[in-house]
Design a protein around this motif. Structure first.
Motif, PDB file in Angstrom:
ATOM      1  N   ASP A  93       0.830  -1.201   0.000  1.00 53.53           N
ATOM      2  CA  ASP A  93       0.000   0.000   0.000  1.00 53.53           C
ATOM      3  C   ASP A  93       0.874   1.265   0.000  1.00 53.53           C
ATOM      4  O   ASP A  93       0.559   2.264  -0.683  1.00 53.53           O
ATOM      5  CB  ASP A  93      -0.926   0.001   1.215  1.00 53.53           C
ATOM      6  N   LYS A  94       1.955   1.209   0.780  1.00 48.18           N
ATOM      7  CA  LYS A  94       2.862   2.369   0.837  1.00 48.18           C
ATOM      8  C   LYS A  94       3.508   2.597  -0.520  1.00 48.18           C
ATOM      9  O   LYS A  94       3.596   3.743  -1.005  1.00 48.18           O
ATOM     10  CB  LYS A  94       3.924   2.110   1.899  1.00 48.18           C
ATOM     11  N   ALA A 100       1.690   6.531  -6.851  1.00 47.46           N
ATOM     12  CA  ALA A 100       0.639   7.486  -7.233  1.00 47.46           C
ATOM     13  C   ALA A 100       1.162   8.913  -7.134  1.00 47.46           C
ATOM     14  O   ALA A 100       0.877   9.773  -8.005  1.00 47.46           O
ATOM     15  CB  ALA A 100      -0.574   7.300  -6.353  1.00 47.46           C
ATOM     16  N   GLY A 101       1.938   9.197  -6.091  1.00 46.86           N
ATOM     17  CA  GLY A 101       2.538  10.538  -5.949  1.00 46.86           C
ATOM     18  C   GLY A 101       3.530  10.828  -7.067  1.00 46.86           C
ATOM     19  O   GLY A 101       3.569  11.960  -7.606  1.00 46.86           O
ATOM     20  N   ALA A 102       4.322   9.817  -7.417  1.00 45.80           N
ATOM     21  CA  ALA A 102       5.284  10.006  -8.508  1.00 45.80           C
ATOM     22  C   ALA A 102       4.568  10.255  -9.822  1.00 45.80           C
ATOM     23  O   ALA A 102       5.018  11.071 -10.661  1.00 45.80           O
ATOM     24  CB  ALA A 102       6.184   8.775  -8.622  1.00 45.80           C
ATOM     25  N   LYS A 103       3.450   9.598 -10.046  1.00 43.50           N
ATOM     26  CA  LYS A 103       2.687   9.802 -11.272  1.00 43.50           C
ATOM     27  C   LYS A 103       2.130  11.226 -11.320  1.00 43.50           C
ATOM     28  O   LYS A 103       2.146  11.895 -12.367  1.00 43.50           O
ATOM     29  CB  LYS A 103       1.554   8.777 -11.341  1.00 43.50           C
ATOM     30  N   ILE A 138       8.232  10.889 -21.182  1.00 46.07           N
ATOM     31  CA  ILE A 138       8.838   9.585 -20.922  1.00 46.07           C
ATOM     32  C   ILE A 138       8.778   9.257 -19.437  1.00 46.07           C
ATOM     33  O   ILE A 138       8.422   8.135 -19.031  1.00 46.07           O
ATOM     34  CB  ILE A 138      10.294   9.564 -21.422  1.00 46.07           C
ATOM     35  N   ASP A 139       9.095  10.242 -18.612  1.00 44.17           N
ATOM     36  CA  ASP A 139       9.031  10.035 -17.150  1.00 44.17           C
ATOM     37  C   ASP A 139       7.597   9.722 -16.712  1.00 44.17           C
ATOM     38  O   ASP A 139       7.368   8.883 -15.817  1.00 44.17           O
ATOM     39  CB  ASP A 139       9.551  11.281 -16.425  1.00 44.17           C
ATOM     40  N   LEU A 140       6.617  10.399 -17.325  1.00 48.61           N
ATOM     41  CA  LEU A 140       5.209  10.139 -16.972  1.00 48.61           C
ATOM     42  C   LEU A 140       4.818   8.714 -17.348  1.00 48.61           C
ATOM     43  O   LEU A 140       4.125   8.028 -16.578  1.00 48.61           O
ATOM     44  CB  LEU A 140       4.303  11.139 -17.687  1.00 48.61           C
ATOM     45  N   LYS A 147       3.101   2.901 -11.231  1.00 49.03           N
ATOM     46  CA  LYS A 147       1.876   2.931 -10.408  1.00 49.03           C
ATOM     47  C   LYS A 147       1.018   1.696 -10.669  1.00 49.03           C
ATOM     48  O   LYS A 147       0.446   1.120  -9.735  1.00 49.03           O
ATOM     49  CB  LYS A 147       1.075   4.183 -10.696  1.00 49.03           C
ATOM     50  N   GLN A 148       0.880   1.291 -11.910  1.00 51.42           N
ATOM     51  CA  GLN A 148       0.086   0.098 -12.228  1.00 51.42           C
ATOM     52  C   GLN A 148       0.664  -1.153 -11.560  1.00 51.42           C
ATOM     53  O   GLN A 148      -0.070  -1.968 -11.009  1.00 51.42           O
ATOM     54  CB  GLN A 148       0.042  -0.087 -13.753  1.00 51.42           C
TER      55      GLN A 148
END
Length: 431
Positions: A93-94, A100-103, A138-140, A147-148
């Motif tokens: 979960d962490k 999710a934050g990185a995305k 590219i980073d995104l 995230k997936q």
């Protein structure tokens, strides 16, 4: 965490249940024939089935209690952050949250790069902004993929934890309903056993006095025979019942009648005014007859009095611990010393009792003469082993609590009460 014992108990309950569906003969019903008992459980089998069902129920209750404790322990353990599955879920979960934050950060970087590209004026600025925008995209893409993967890992971790909880609950559910099922099986087994314990009437099991005179003179000795006949289709263990009473005498006091019996191995005295089982017959096959010798001594001090004797066959077999043959009453007179009696004087089964019309199995007065003291019998008596006159009410269960068919209130109190108690005690001893 395995629940081997609860599972075993549940299996035992499932196996034991069909056994207790068997039933035994109804109380005071006519005895079952050999053909009828071929598929019927024996009394010993019913006793074992009841004991097994009781044990299965007790173990099911214990197993459920243990299962509840183990379920709580398992769930508490799974809820602990130190449990591997729970720890893996927390970590996943962490990681998913961080992904999710990185995305989100990558999405913002793309948006910023796109805005910078639109604001660029010179060709140099536009080329640099274009390169930054492409790098941000590219980073995104990498952030979306990360995230997936993190979401999938978190989902797997949560599923593994949930599966462990479900497995613990499912394991407990195996024993959760076991006590209820075992209780039903236990009650069914107890009911079947209770039914088998109830006394069964066998009219073909007769106990008739042969040679008992209707008049006995004080100071004399009379020899006669108790003839026990198994006119049923069942092999029985028989304990003939005998009881003698003189009007005016009471239980516990010395009687003017001394009665002895013998089955060929010496004489044994009856216990005064108490009914008693005599001459135990261990195995009596259908159609067999056994004669018990009886000797009655009348004290010389005896005065004129009315007296009677009661005879019946109390028995048991593999299917019923309490089998009762019809009871016969023989009335006779005690005469003072020196009285004369005729050669034709012989005792016959006594007159019907005042409660005959209250008993569905009792014949009406005058419909049959009953078997004589010399062993003769009417056609009805020969066919059924009973006669209308002197055929007393069977005792031995709550359904036979109506007063015995004895003539006179004194006889009811002294005879019926004593005989009833002895026959009930004998039935209980066979259980």
């Amino acid at each position: 965490m395995k629940l081997c014992r609860p599972l075993a108990v549940a299996a035992a309950v499932a196996v034991a249940t069909p056994v207790v569906l068997l039933t035994a003969a109804p109380a005071l019903a006519a005895g079952a024939s050999t053909a009828q008992t071929q598929n019927q459980p024996t009394y010993a089998e019913l006793v074992k089935a009841a004991a097994d069902a009781q044990k299965a129920y007790e173990e099911a209750v214990i197993a459920k209690e243990e299962g509840q404790k183990k379920l709580k322990a398992a769930l508490d353990s799974l809820d602990s952050d130190t449990h591997p599955l729970k720890a893996a879920t927390i970590a996943a979960d962490k990681a998913a949250k961080e992904a999710a934050g990185a995305k989100e950060a990558a999405e913002k970087a793309v948006a910023d790069a796109e805005a910078a590209l639109e604001a660029a004026q010179s060709d140099t600025e536009k080329a640099e902004a274009q390169r930054a925008f492409e790098a941000a995209e590219i980073d995104l893409a990498k952030a979306v993929e990360a995230k997936q993967e993190a979401d999938a890992t978190a989902k797997e971790a949560r599923t593994a934890l949930d599966d462990a909880r479900v497995a613990a609950v499912r394991e407990y559910s195996v024993v959760q309903d076991a006590p209820e099922k075992a209780l039903k099986a236990k009650k069914a087994a107890e009911e079947a056993l209770a039914t088998a314990k109830e006394c069964v009437r066998e009219n073909g099991l007769t106990s008739l006095a042969v040679g008992l005179p209707s008049k006995v003179v004080a100071g004399t000795t009379v020899d006669f025979t108790l003839r026990v006949t198994n006119g049923t289709e069942r092999t029985l263990t028989v304990d003939p019942l005998a009881f003698f009473h003189v009007d005016g005498e009471h239980r516990g006091e010395k009687s003017h009648l001394e009665v002895e019996w013998s089955n060929g191995s010496g004489w044994q005295a009856l216990n005064g005014n108490e009914p008693e089982h005599i001459a135990h017959i261990d195995s009596m096959k259908p159609g067999e007859r056994s004669d018990v010798k009886l000797r009655m001594k009348v004290a010389s001090v005896a005065q004129a009095a009315d007296a009677f004797a009661l005879f019946a066959g109390d028995a048991s077999d593999a299917y019923n611990p309490c089998v009762l043959g019809p009871m016969k009453r023989y009335d006779f007179e005690l005469l003072p010393v020196g009285s004369k009696t005729g050669p034709a004087d012989e005792a016959k089964p006594g007159r019907p009792g005042e409660n005959d019309d209250k008993r569905p199995d009792a014949a009406k007065p005058g419909t049959d003469t009953g078997p004589s003291a010399q062993g003769g019998a009417s056609k009805q008596a020969a066919a059924t082993g009973t006669g209308a006159d002197g055929n007393l009410a069977e005792t031995g269960t709550s359904s036979a609590m109506a007063p015995l068919a004895l003539a006179g209130a004194v006889t009811v109190v002294l005879g019926a009460g004593a005989v009833f108690a002895v026959r009930r005690r004998k039935a209980a001893d066979n259980v």
